[in-house]
Design a protein around this motif. Structure first.
Motif, mmCIF file in Angstrom:
data_model
loop_
_atom_site.group_PDB
_atom_site.id
_atom_site.type_symbol
_atom_site.label_atom_id
_atom_site.label_comp_id
_atom_site.label_asym_id
_atom_site.label_seq_id
_atom_site.Cartn_x
_atom_site.Cartn_y
_atom_site.Cartn_z
ATOM 1 N N ILE A 211 -41.984 -47.926 -5.662
ATOM 2 C CA ILE A 211 -42.475 -49.051 -4.864
ATOM 3 C C ILE A 211 -42.365 -50.359 -5.642
ATOM 4 O O ILE A 211 -42.087 -51.419 -5.082
ATOM 5 N N TRP A 212 -42.546 -50.275 -6.962
ATOM 6 C CA TRP A 212 -42.536 -51.490 -7.788
ATOM 7 C C TRP A 212 -41.182 -51.738 -8.454
ATOM 8 O O TRP A 212 -41.075 -52.616 -9.304
ATOM 9 N N LEU A 213 -40.160 -50.995 -8.073
ATOM 10 C CA LEU A 213 -38.843 -51.233 -8.649
ATOM 11 C C LEU A 213 -38.280 -52.552 -8.125
ATOM 12 O O LEU A 213 -38.204 -52.754 -6.916
ATOM 13 N N PRO A 214 -37.843 -53.448 -9.000
ATOM 14 C CA PRO A 214 -37.271 -54.721 -8.535
ATOM 15 C C PRO A 214 -35.826 -54.551 -8.105
ATOM 16 O O PRO A 214 -35.117 -53.664 -8.589
ATOM 17 N N GLU A 215 -35.385 -55.405 -7.192
ATOM 18 C CA GLU A 215 -33.990 -55.413 -6.775
ATOM 19 C C GLU A 215 -33.171 -56.111 -7.848
ATOM 20 O O GLU A 215 -33.505 -57.207 -8.293
ATOM 21 N N THR A 216 -32.095 -55.461 -8.295
ATOM 22 C CA THR A 216 -31.292 -56.011 -9.393
ATOM 23 C C THR A 216 -30.114 -56.842 -8.912
ATOM 24 O O THR A 216 -29.559 -57.617 -9.681
ATOM 25 N N LEU A 217 -29.711 -56.674 -7.654
ATOM 26 C CA LEU A 217 -28.579 -57.430 -7.118
ATOM 27 C C LEU A 217 -29.097 -58.375 -6.045
ATOM 28 O O LEU A 217 -29.468 -57.950 -4.954
ATOM 29 N N HIS A 218 -29.145 -59.662 -6.360
ATOM 30 C CA HIS A 218 -29.692 -60.652 -5.441
ATOM 31 C C HIS A 218 -28.549 -61.421 -4.773
ATOM 32 O O HIS A 218 -27.670 -61.954 -5.456
ATOM 33 N N LYS A 219 -28.576 -61.457 -3.488
ATOM 34 C CA LYS A 219 -27.577 -62.209 -2.732
ATOM 35 C C LYS A 219 -28.288 -63.289 -1.925
ATOM 36 O O LYS A 219 -28.983 -62.984 -0.957
ATOM 37 N N HIS A 220 -28.154 -64.539 -2.348
ATOM 38 C CA HIS A 220 -28.821 -65.650 -1.693
ATOM 39 C C HIS A 220 -27.858 -66.260 -0.685
ATOM 40 O O HIS A 220 -27.124 -67.205 -0.992
ATOM 41 N N THR A 221 -27.862 -65.727 0.524
ATOM 42 C CA THR A 221 -26.909 -66.173 1.537
ATOM 43 C C THR A 221 -27.142 -67.623 1.943
ATOM 44 O O THR A 221 -26.212 -68.415 2.069
ATOM 45 N N GLU B 125 -13.475 -65.657 -3.299
ATOM 46 C CA GLU B 125 -13.479 -64.323 -3.872
ATOM 47 C C GLU B 125 -12.166 -63.621 -3.568
ATOM 48 O O GLU B 125 -11.646 -63.684 -2.457
ATOM 49 N N SER B 126 -11.644 -62.949 -4.566
ATOM 50 C CA SER B 126 -10.449 -62.146 -4.379
ATOM 51 C C SER B 126 -10.812 -60.865 -3.645
ATOM 52 O O SER B 126 -11.939 -60.386 -3.749
ATOM 53 N N PRO B 127 -9.879 -60.313 -2.867
ATOM 54 C CA PRO B 127 -10.184 -59.083 -2.145
ATOM 55 C C PRO B 127 -10.544 -57.957 -3.104
ATOM 56 O O PRO B 127 -9.949 -57.817 -4.176
ATOM 57 N N LYS B 128 -11.532 -57.138 -2.709
ATOM 58 C CA LYS B 128 -12.016 -56.077 -3.573
ATOM 59 C C LYS B 128 -10.986 -54.955 -3.680
ATOM 60 O O LYS B 128 -10.432 -54.499 -2.688
ATOM 61 N N LYS B 129 -10.764 -54.504 -4.904
ATOM 62 C CA LYS B 129 -9.819 -53.435 -5.163
ATOM 63 C C LYS B 129 -10.447 -52.100 -4.794
ATOM 64 O O LYS B 129 -11.640 -51.875 -4.994
ATOM 65 N N SER B 130 -9.648 -51.190 -4.242
ATOM 66 C CA SER B 130 -10.137 -49.870 -3.886
ATOM 67 C C SER B 130 -10.629 -49.147 -5.134
ATOM 68 O O SER B 130 -9.928 -49.085 -6.149
ATOM 69 N N LEU B 131 -11.829 -48.605 -5.056
ATOM 70 C CA LEU B 131 -12.409 -47.932 -6.216
ATOM 71 C C LEU B 131 -11.630 -46.670 -6.574
ATOM 72 O O LEU B 131 -11.514 -46.310 -7.750
ATOM 73 N N SER C 27 -21.550 -43.256 -18.482
ATOM 74 C CA SER C 27 -22.188 -44.024 -17.411
ATOM 75 C C SER C 27 -22.015 -45.526 -17.633
ATOM 76 O O SER C 27 -21.769 -46.283 -16.684
ATOM 77 N N LEU C 28 -22.129 -45.953 -18.877
ATOM 78 C CA LEU C 28 -21.908 -47.370 -19.190
ATOM 79 C C LEU C 28 -20.476 -47.780 -18.894
ATOM 80 O O LEU C 28 -20.228 -48.878 -18.380
ATOM 81 N N LEU C 29 -19.535 -46.917 -19.216
ATOM 82 C CA LEU C 29 -18.136 -47.226 -18.923
ATOM 83 C C LEU C 29 -17.915 -47.419 -17.427
ATOM 84 O O LEU C 29 -17.210 -48.325 -16.997
ATOM 85 N N GLN C 30 -18.513 -46.556 -16.617
ATOM 86 C CA GLN C 30 -18.351 -46.658 -15.168
ATOM 87 C C GLN C 30 -18.858 -47.996 -14.643
ATOM 88 O O GLN C 30 -18.222 -48.620 -13.791
ATOM 89 N N ASN C 31 -19.983 -48.431 -15.134
ATOM 90 C CA ASN C 31 -20.583 -49.662 -14.616
ATOM 91 C C ASN C 31 -19.908 -50.916 -15.143
ATOM 92 O O ASN C 31 -20.048 -51.984 -14.541
ATOM 93 N N GLY D 205 -20.878 -56.253 -7.518
ATOM 94 C CA GLY D 205 -21.014 -55.930 -6.104
ATOM 95 C C GLY D 205 -20.492 -54.565 -5.723
ATOM 96 O O GLY D 205 -20.798 -54.059 -4.640
ATOM 97 N N GLN D 206 -19.699 -53.932 -6.610
ATOM 98 C CA GLN D 206 -19.146 -52.611 -6.328
ATOM 99 C C GLN D 206 -19.807 -51.504 -7.127
ATOM 100 O O GLN D 206 -19.399 -50.343 -7.021
ATOM 101 N N ARG D 207 -20.808 -51.832 -7.903
ATOM 102 C CA ARG D 207 -21.430 -50.823 -8.758
ATOM 103 C C ARG D 207 -22.180 -49.773 -7.955
ATOM 104 O O ARG D 207 -22.229 -48.603 -8.343
ATOM 105 N N GLY D 208 -22.764 -50.171 -6.846
ATOM 106 C CA GLY D 208 -23.454 -49.195 -6.006
ATOM 107 C C GLY D 208 -22.497 -48.145 -5.464
ATOM 108 O O GLY D 208 -22.766 -46.939 -5.521
ATOM 109 N N ALA D 209 -21.351 -48.600 -4.947
ATOM 110 C CA ALA D 209 -20.349 -47.666 -4.435
ATOM 111 C C ALA D 209 -19.762 -46.822 -5.560
ATOM 112 O O ALA D 209 -19.515 -45.620 -5.380
ATOM 113 N N ALA D 210 -19.551 -47.430 -6.723
ATOM 114 C CA ALA D 210 -19.009 -46.680 -7.862
ATOM 115 C C ALA D 210 -19.976 -45.591 -8.310
ATOM 116 O O ALA D 210 -19.561 -44.454 -8.596
#
Length: 307
Positions: free
Chosen positions: A62-72, A91-97, A224-228, A234-239
């Motif tokens: 419940i107290w976990l903070p959001e780490t990715l903030h998008k201020h639209t 932004e350049s188009p995102k490369k397929s993971l 795990s560090l290498l992956q991130n 913006g693609q770390r969640g999908a990765a």
């Protein structure tokens, strides 16, 4: 990064006290009666302990903070005020993971190490409780629980206070390779511990289990560090989702495979080539060696900032 998101593997040692509570009526007869609920359902107490930990973790979320903030709204204001600047930073188009080989190579390496660790956890418990005439240690479930609990506590301390310092000195890839290489002689020594007894066996087994758990978390944290670090934020969640899927597939095979291999090894106690449990730990080491080889070129694509 070495302390925060990668402390999760240290929970491997936390459910281990459940082994010390099974069966509670026999372990603690002065507290639990054979005819009580915990006496008739011996797995109830360890399951309750694990469920309690899971509930506490859920509440803490419940107290976990959001780490990715998008201020639209803020982005729209900036685009209106400075249109030329916004156009320059499109932004350049995102490369397929799936086509991102640095990511996929680190995920495959991570999955192989996860396969090894799951198989090791399965085999370690089976090996320690099996009879000495079959190459085991004739431990009770309480003895195994004590070993795993001490190893888990050591793992937590190592992850909180040592790993970050080690990663800064050696680097992510070098620490992963060194940890994998050091795990090989430890695994190779396990089948020969049957020649020890008493306090010598206890000291050697506790030290080996603590070192093995610390080395395992070094490998997992490094991959795990290498992956991130090979994907944009913006693609770390999908990765991470892809990595978890691959890891789950490998982990689902490990327990069944480890059980089958262990049962097969029990029937070849007098074989000429790696008899009994020696074959089990040999196969574990081959898996470890495969993971170690995958950390080198040309398989593992190393990002520029790691070179």
């Amino acid at each position: 990064m070495g302390v925060g998101p990668y402390n999760w593997p240290s929970n491997w040692g936390l459910p281990c006290p459940g082994n010390m509570k099974y069966p509670p009526a026999k372990q603690y007869p002065h507290i639990f009666d054979d005819k009580s609920t915990f006496g008739r359902f011996p797995y109830l107490l360890p399951c309750l302990c694990i469920s309690t930990l899971a509930t506490l973790a859920l509440i803490c979320c419940i107290w976990l903070p959001e780490t990715l903030h998008k201020h639209t709204n803020l982005e729209k204001v900036v685009e209106t005020a400075e249109p030329s600047t916004a156009q320059e930073h499109t932004e350049s188009p995102k490369k397929s993971l799936l086509k991102n080989w640095p990511l996929m190579s680190s995920i495959i390496t991570y999955s192989v190490f996860s396969l090894h660790d799951t198989a090791y956890s399965e085999i370690f418990s089976l090996w320690t409780v099996s009879d000495r005439k079959y190459g085991g240690l004739s431990f009770s479930s309480k003895d195994v629980g004590q070993v795993l609990t001490v190893a888990g506590a050591c793992l937590l301390v190592y992850q909180l206070f040592v790993y970050r310092w080690l990663d800064k000195i050696l680097g992510t890839i070098n620490s992963t390779r060194i940890a994998s290489a050091l795990s090989i002689p430890i695994i190779a020594a396990y089948p020969f511990m049957t020649h020890l007894s008493g306090i010598r066996l206890g000291v050697v087994l506790y030290i080996a289990a603590m070192f093995k758990s610390s080395l395992a978390i070094t490998r997992v944290s490094g991959t795990s560090l290498l992956q991130n670090n090979v994907v944009p934020q913006g693609q770390r969640g999908a990765a991470n989702g892809i990595a978890t899927t691959f890891m789950s597939l490998f982990k689902s095979v490990a327990p069944a495979g480890a059980g089958i291999i262990f049962s097969w090894a029990q029937k070849r106690q007098h074989a000429a080539f790696f008899p009994g449990d020696q074959m089990v730990f040999l196969l574990l080491n081959l898996t470890e060696m495969l993971g170690l080889l995958l950390t080198f070129k040309p398989f593992l694509a190393v990002p520029e900032h790691y070179k």
